[in-house]
Design an enzyme around this catalytic site. Structure first.
Site, PDB file in Angstrom:
ATOM      1  N   ARG A   1     -38.988   3.662 -16.407  1.00 46.18           N
ATOM      2  CA  ARG A   1     -37.809   2.789 -16.513  1.00 46.18           C
ATOM      3  C   ARG A   1     -36.593   3.607 -16.097  1.00 46.18           C
ATOM      4  O   ARG A   1     -36.156   4.487 -16.846  1.00 46.18           O
ATOM      5  CB  ARG A   1     -37.639   2.228 -17.924  1.00 46.18           C
TER       6      ARG A   1
ATOM      7  N   ASN B   1     -26.044  -1.255 -20.503  1.00 48.23           N
ATOM      8  CA  ASN B   1     -26.774  -1.797 -21.654  1.00 48.23           C
ATOM      9  C   ASN B   1     -27.447  -3.098 -21.224  1.00 48.23           C
ATOM     10  O   ASN B   1     -27.259  -3.565 -20.095  1.00 48.23           O
ATOM     11  CB  ASN B   1     -25.822  -2.027 -22.837  1.00 48.23           C
ATOM     12  N   LYS B   2     -28.225  -3.670 -22.107  1.00 50.98           N
ATOM     13  CA  LYS B   2     -28.960  -4.889 -21.795  1.00 50.98           C
ATOM     14  C   LYS B   2     -28.044  -5.922 -21.143  1.00 50.98           C
ATOM     15  O   LYS B   2     -26.930  -6.147 -21.591  1.00 50.98           O
ATOM     16  CB  LYS B   2     -29.573  -5.462 -23.069  1.00 50.98           C
TER      17      LYS B   2
ATOM     18  N   ASP C   1     -28.177   2.165 -22.835  1.00 52.41           N
ATOM     19  CA  ASP C   1     -29.327   2.795 -22.191  1.00 52.41           C
ATOM     20  C   ASP C   1     -28.914   3.991 -21.348  1.00 52.41           C
ATOM     21  O   ASP C   1     -29.718   4.879 -21.110  1.00 52.41           O
ATOM     22  CB  ASP C   1     -30.070   1.773 -21.335  1.00 52.41           C
TER      23      ASP C   1
ATOM     24  N   ARG D   1     -39.802   0.138 -26.241  1.00 56.18           N
ATOM     25  CA  ARG D   1     -38.550  -0.038 -25.516  1.00 56.18           C
ATOM     26  C   ARG D   1     -37.400   0.489 -26.388  1.00 56.18           C
ATOM     27  O   ARG D   1     -37.593   0.870 -27.520  1.00 56.18           O
ATOM     28  CB  ARG D   1     -38.311  -1.520 -25.200  1.00 56.18           C
ATOM     29  N   GLY D   2     -36.203   0.494 -25.801  1.00 56.21           N
ATOM     30  CA  GLY D   2     -35.039   1.006 -26.509  1.00 56.21           C
ATOM     31  C   GLY D   2     -34.826   2.465 -26.167  1.00 56.21           C
ATOM     32  O   GLY D   2     -35.741   3.291 -26.288  1.00 56.21           O
ATOM     33  N   ALA D   3     -33.606   2.790 -25.735  1.00 56.25           N
ATOM     34  CA  ALA D   3     -33.345   4.115 -25.171  1.00 56.25           C
ATOM     35  C   ALA D   3     -33.799   5.285 -26.042  1.00 56.25           C
ATOM     36  O   ALA D   3     -34.550   6.147 -25.579  1.00 56.25           O
ATOM     37  CB  ALA D   3     -31.858   4.244 -24.825  1.00 56.25           C
TER      38      ALA D   3
ATOM     39  N   GLN E   1     -35.103 -10.418 -26.866  1.00 58.30           N
ATOM     40  CA  GLN E   1     -35.215  -9.291 -27.802  1.00 58.30           C
ATOM     41  C   GLN E   1     -34.376  -9.509 -29.057  1.00 58.30           C
ATOM     42  O   GLN E   1     -34.700  -8.988 -30.120  1.00 58.30           O
ATOM     43  CB  GLN E   1     -34.804  -7.978 -27.125  1.00 58.30           C
TER      44      GLN E   1
END
Length: 384
Positions: free
Chosen positions: A101, A266-267, A256, A67-69, A215
């Site tokens: 995603r 973003n999250k 993201d 995960r993570g852009a 996270q």
């Protein structure tokens, strides 16, 4: 059925870096594989997933094992290379990977880069093997570029912090995870905090738990502990009391997707922090590579927000805990409860103090300034 298996690293002693890389390409005798650190198992254990085809990688992306852009972009590129090297349908693999995603634009950027290299090699009359090598070379190049971008973002971000908050002693609040677990280098927003720590200018890193999948608690605290940083964990809804007490000097988050107008996805939970920061006159800084800026997305309203399964909210999942719920967790709501579970929210540019990329800081955040950064980045890539 996708071939995906795991093994556990026994040595979990703290070091000054993640014990194993978040992603790597390997070529054992039985054929090339993509090896991922399974982030769903952290911090309880360090387990690697070994993907032998794109479908296994798609599942790893959807389950948030990777995960993570920025890292998703790297994974997407390697996934195309893996499909090519293993003799699978490359276009089909690319489509599946890019859609795994929808909000994280880096994923489709990475997929397209490797796919373009693969197609270009074939168009020049190359063999399928040569085309696979071209895709792999593109993935490795993207991996290197992201590591370099991480270093430069950390430098620019620390310089901005020192400009906004002279004298050091920074108390930084961060959300989700933005360290080496999301990057080819040391991360985005976390890399800035880490640079402040190494320079002796970080007083405290406030770590939002980042619900519902934690996270921050599981991953950011894991990385902060490994680096010996002074950090404190808090529930997301405790952030307001921290601001009110004057305990936050700056907010640092990743992204993201950044729309052309500077709106940042973003999250989920980032937007409320931006509102709190504005009310309390605290800088709200976004740190992300230029590849996260999407010129084809005009504004925040045009960003597709991924909706996650409801069981992530109605059940509580703990690594290595017994499985009892439908979603592999412990139920925390009555059976049949509906849940609203967007993975991201959108912060408008007027609430953002600055966006920091490898090309420098944009402040105030405007469409024109972001376009200029993208142009500089493209020019530098063309001259490289």
């Amino acid at each position: 059925m996708a071939d995906q298996y795991a093994h556990t690293r026994e040595d979990n002693r703290p070091t000054d870096a993640p014990a194993i890389p978040a992603i790597r390409w390997e070529e054992p005798p039985e054929g090339p594989v993509l090896v991922l650190l399974d982030q769903t198992r952290l911090p309880a254990e360090e387990v690697e997933l070994v993907c032998t085809d794109a479908s296994a990688l798609v599942e790893a992306i959807r389950s948030l094992a990777v995960r993570g852009a920025p890292l998703l972009g790297i994974a997407g590129a390697y996934g195309v290379a893996l499909a090519a090297a293993r003799g699978f349908d490359v276009d089909e693999a690319a489509t599946a990977l890019a859609g795994a995603r929808p909000t994280a634009v880096n994923l489709s950027v990475g997929v397209q880069r490797a796919l373009s290299a693969h197609r270009a090699a074939l168009a020049k009359g190359g063999t399928t093997g040569q085309a696979a090598e071209a895709a792999l070379a593109a993935a490795r190049q993207l991996h290197r570029e992201d590591a370099e971008a991480s270093t430069r973002m950390a430098e620019h971000g620390l310089a901005l912090l020192d400009e906004l908050l002279p004298g050091g002693g920074h108390r930084i609040l961060t959300h989700c995870n933005t360290g080496a677990l999301v990057s080819g280098g040391e991360g985005t927003a976390f890399a800035v905090a880490l640079a402040a720590h190494r320079a002796g200018r970080l007083r405290r890193l406030w770590v939002d738990e980042t619900r519902p999948l934690l996270q921050g608690a599981r991953l950011t605290a894991y990385e902060a502990a490994r680096h010996g940083m002074a950090y404190t964990l808090l529930t997301d809804n405790a952030a307001g009391s921290l601001f009110a007490a004057g305990e936050v000097d700056a907010v640092l988050v990743g992204a993201d997707r950044i729309a052309a107008d500077g709106s940042v996805a973003n999250k989920v939970g980032s937007y409320p922090l931006a509102v709190l920061a504005r009310y309390h006159h605290v800088p709200f800084i976004v740190v992300a590579p230029v590849t996260t800026v999407d010129p084809d997305t005009p504004d925040g309203a045009a960003i597709e927000i991924e909706q996650r399964p409801g069981h992530e909210v109605t059940e509580f999942v703990v690594p290595q805990a017994p499985v009892v719920g439908a979603g592999a967790g412990t139920p925390v709501a009555p059976l049949g409860t509906q849940a609203y579970n967007p993975a991201f929210d959108v912060t408008p540019p007027e609430l953002i103090t600055a966006i920091v990329t490898e090309e420098g800081a944009v402040s105030p955040v405007t469409a024109e300034a972001l376009a200029e950064q993208r142009a500089r980045s493209s020019q530098a890539a063309g001259n490289g």
